[in-house]
Design an enzyme around this catalytic site. Sequence first.
Site, PDB file in Angstrom:
ATOM      1  N   GLY A  52       0.828  -1.202   0.000  1.00 54.88           N
ATOM      2  CA  GLY A  52       0.000   0.000   0.000  1.00 54.88           C
ATOM      3  C   GLY A  52       0.860   1.249   0.000  1.00 54.88           C
ATOM      4  CD  GLU A  58      -1.301   1.533  -4.305  1.00 55.10           C
ATOM      5  OE1 GLU A  58      -0.994   1.742  -3.125  1.00 55.10           O
ATOM      6  OE2 GLU A  58      -2.485   1.357  -4.684  1.00 55.10           O
ATOM      7  CG  HIS A  72      12.493  38.512   0.694  1.00 51.65           C
ATOM      8  ND1 HIS A  72      12.456  37.524  -0.267  1.00 51.65           N
ATOM      9  CD2 HIS A  72      13.786  38.946   0.748  1.00 51.65           C
ATOM     10  CE1 HIS A  72      13.669  37.378  -0.787  1.00 51.65           C
ATOM     11  NE2 HIS A  72      14.494  38.223  -0.176  1.00 51.65           N
TER      12      HIS A  72
HETATM   13  P1  NAI Z   1      -4.530   4.737   2.436  1.00 52.81           P
HETATM   14  O1  NAI Z   1      -5.939   4.645   2.075  1.00 52.81           O
HETATM   15  O2  NAI Z   1      -3.890   6.072   2.537  1.00 52.81           O
HETATM   16  O3  NAI Z   1      -3.643   3.905   1.405  1.00 52.81           O
HETATM   17  C1  NAI Z   1      -3.860   2.542   1.188  1.00 52.81           C
HETATM   18  C2  NAI Z   1      -3.174   2.148  -0.110  1.00 52.81           C
HETATM   19  O4  NAI Z   1      -3.170   0.744  -0.184  1.00 52.81           O
HETATM   20  C3  NAI Z   1      -3.914   2.666  -1.331  1.00 52.81           C
HETATM   21  O5  NAI Z   1      -2.992   3.275  -2.209  1.00 52.81           O
HETATM   22  C4  NAI Z   1      -4.545   1.427  -1.917  1.00 52.81           C
HETATM   23  O6  NAI Z   1      -4.694   1.471  -3.309  1.00 52.81           O
HETATM   24  C5  NAI Z   1      -3.550   0.356  -1.502  1.00 52.81           C
HETATM   25  N1  NAI Z   1      -4.121  -0.987  -1.406  1.00 52.81           N
HETATM   26  C6  NAI Z   1      -5.298  -1.351  -0.867  1.00 52.81           C
HETATM   27  N2  NAI Z   1      -5.457  -2.684  -0.928  1.00 52.81           N
HETATM   28  C7  NAI Z   1      -4.337  -3.173  -1.515  1.00 52.81           C
HETATM   29  C8  NAI Z   1      -3.907  -4.480  -1.852  1.00 52.81           C
HETATM   30  N3  NAI Z   1      -4.636  -5.552  -1.585  1.00 52.81           N
HETATM   31  N4  NAI Z   1      -2.701  -4.628  -2.457  1.00 52.81           N
HETATM   32  C9  NAI Z   1      -1.921  -3.551  -2.731  1.00 52.81           C
HETATM   33  N5  NAI Z   1      -2.294  -2.284  -2.427  1.00 52.81           N
HETATM   34  C10 NAI Z   1      -3.476  -2.095  -1.827  1.00 52.81           C
HETATM   35  O7  NAI Z   1      -4.394   3.931   3.807  1.00 52.81           O
HETATM   36  P2  NAI Z   1      -3.241   3.846   4.891  1.00 52.81           P
HETATM   37  O8  NAI Z   1      -1.943   4.292   4.344  1.00 52.81           O
HETATM   38  O9  NAI Z   1      -3.375   2.511   5.492  1.00 52.81           O
HETATM   39  O10 NAI Z   1      -3.695   4.919   5.952  1.00 52.81           O
HETATM   40  C11 NAI Z   1      -4.999   4.846   6.506  1.00 52.81           C
HETATM   41  C12 NAI Z   1      -5.522   6.204   6.766  1.00 52.81           C
HETATM   42  O11 NAI Z   1      -4.906   6.774   7.908  1.00 52.81           O
HETATM   43  C13 NAI Z   1      -5.258   7.217   5.664  1.00 52.81           C
HETATM   44  O12 NAI Z   1      -6.177   7.110   4.612  1.00 52.81           O
HETATM   45  C14 NAI Z   1      -5.422   8.490   6.395  1.00 52.81           C
HETATM   46  O13 NAI Z   1      -6.778   8.796   6.481  1.00 52.81           O
HETATM   47  C15 NAI Z   1      -4.870   8.167   7.758  1.00 52.81           C
HETATM   48  N6  NAI Z   1      -3.498   8.657   7.850  1.00 52.81           N
HETATM   49  C16 NAI Z   1      -3.279   9.990   7.723  1.00 52.81           C
HETATM   50  C17 NAI Z   1      -2.001  10.495   7.777  1.00 52.81           C
HETATM   51  C18 NAI Z   1      -1.794  11.936   7.572  1.00 52.81           C
HETATM   52  O14 NAI Z   1      -2.761  12.680   7.607  1.00 52.81           O
HETATM   53  N7  NAI Z   1      -0.570  12.398   7.379  1.00 52.81           N
HETATM   54  C19 NAI Z   1      -0.843   9.638   8.014  1.00 52.81           C
HETATM   55  C20 NAI Z   1      -1.189   8.233   8.092  1.00 52.81           C
HETATM   56  C21 NAI Z   1      -2.484   7.795   8.041  1.00 52.81           C
END
Ligand code: NAI
Length: 475
Positions: free
Chosen positions: A190, A213, A454
Amino acid sequence: MSKQFDVIVIGAGPGGYIAAIRAAQLGMQVACIDEWKNDNGGPAPGGTCTNVGCIPSKALLQSSEHFEHATKHFAEHGISTGKVTMDVATMIGRKDTVVKQNNDGILYLFKKNKVSFFHGRGAFSKAVEGGYEIKVEGAASETLVGKQVIVATGSNARALPGVAFDEVNVLSNDGALRVGAVPKKLGVIGSGVIGLEMGSVWRRLGADVTILEGLPTFLGAVDEQIAKEAKKAFDKQGLKIELGVKIGDIKSAKKGVSIAYTNAKGEAQTLQVDKLIVSIGRVPNTIGLNTEAVGLQLDERGAIVVDADCKTNLPGVWAVGDVVRGPMLAHKAEEEGVAVAERIAGQHGHVNFNTIPWVIYTSPEIAWVGRTEQQLKADGVKYKAGTFPFLANGRARALGDTTGMVKFLADAATDEILGVHIVGPMASELISEAVVAMEFKASAEDIARICHAHPSLSEATKEAALAVDKRTLNF
Ligand code: NAI
Ligand code: FAD
């Protein structure tokens, strides 16, 4: 005897603890229940965000960035050091201290605002005259009755089917934040927000990181031009990202994890790593809440069904944050928490879902608010675009970090700002100006006419606004 409250909040993550404080500020008798335990079994309010999310990940990003500066960039400044080493245990210990400071801060805020905190699991027991009975199971059992209930029980990491998190070899965000030594080879499934942030931490510390991904596009929710620029930077850093893969069998053994997958060309591949982070999104959490007892409605994803005001199907029951629809972001949860407390008090709580900023804390940072260029095209909106590269910004040159750009999208007819997208240094801080501007329905020209200090990175924001009318001054 049950204890009576005006409002009971279940969950003390950013959605819940902020809702509790705001309700108390508005003169209500408030209870907040949270089950998270620290290593000593004591309370650790703050939820995913404080314990295994926003805060600890940013602590590790900071430590690893210092390490990368010391090993790769100090020399440019004429600074020489002896051999730079990283003591992972100290880094993790510092992270734990930062987390504890935040846990303690919330307990202090509860006291200050006279919120009654209960450490344990809260569950609906039944509807009663004028409210709901909630049982708390913790060190002691309690029965509480609340006229209103706010559910803020958050989310959990989504596992791949048949691949459980053991937090030793196969890691969720929790295990990824407390790896004991830098893995030689790290796999990530992911390339979303967690994959990129945690992948960056361990790459900076010397791990050979491969991110697999499933989708063919990189960061599909991000403006394409910005995502492309970020990908270029990650490629240069040696963060390997393979798009369009299909994950097959995953085998975890003592010596590591092997991941069979098919690449974008349809070829069978195997990746052998010491540790694997699975970051494929998160699922709403209602485990142990006993929603059936009162008939609280969930959707097919397990999220609590709410309307735009966070009202559930039950009178007097509200839900906020990751457990409901919308982006899973701490600040979105907080905004909903405040709005619900204010609605309960008879005020007009409000959340503007169109101006919620997103930030990915990689290097370069990625931040945006509003619509992307591809969304505007899909919506048939006529727009003007303006970009300004950090390469032409004096402060960025002085910092030694000129990657990326600021991009403005404005309505072609009215010049109203429709989206601002940044990839580059301190994008997380720069985006606030764009959020304020969009809240006030500013035009690109409004920003272009404002005096910016600046030398500052914010001058790139002004210049990108000028670029909307093709009149940048420094590029
Ligand atoms: P995410 O939704 O950001 O990314 C998940 C990724 O995994 C996607 O690109 C998706 O296409 C891929 N994916 C899904 N199933 C898959 C599979 N079977 N095989 C390969 N790739 C696959 O989710 P993530 O990174 O787990 O984070 C969860 C949530 O936590 C985020 O959506 C966000 O809302 C929150 N978060 C926010 C942060 C921030 O604001 N800086 C930092 C970390 C998390
Ligand atoms: P949570 O923070 O999950 O809190 C829910 C709380 O409820 C928990 O303490 C849980 O123990 C408790 N609980 C659950 N059920 C019960 C029950 N029945 N009884 C009692 N207590 C219960 N977002 C950002 O905006 N910026 C970031 O930089 C960021 N970084 C992240 C990094 C990582 C690694 C992860 C995993 C997430 C990150 N997020 C980030 C997302 C952010 O953590 C969540 O959006 C946010 O925590 C949601 O808040 P919440 O209050 O809805 O739920």
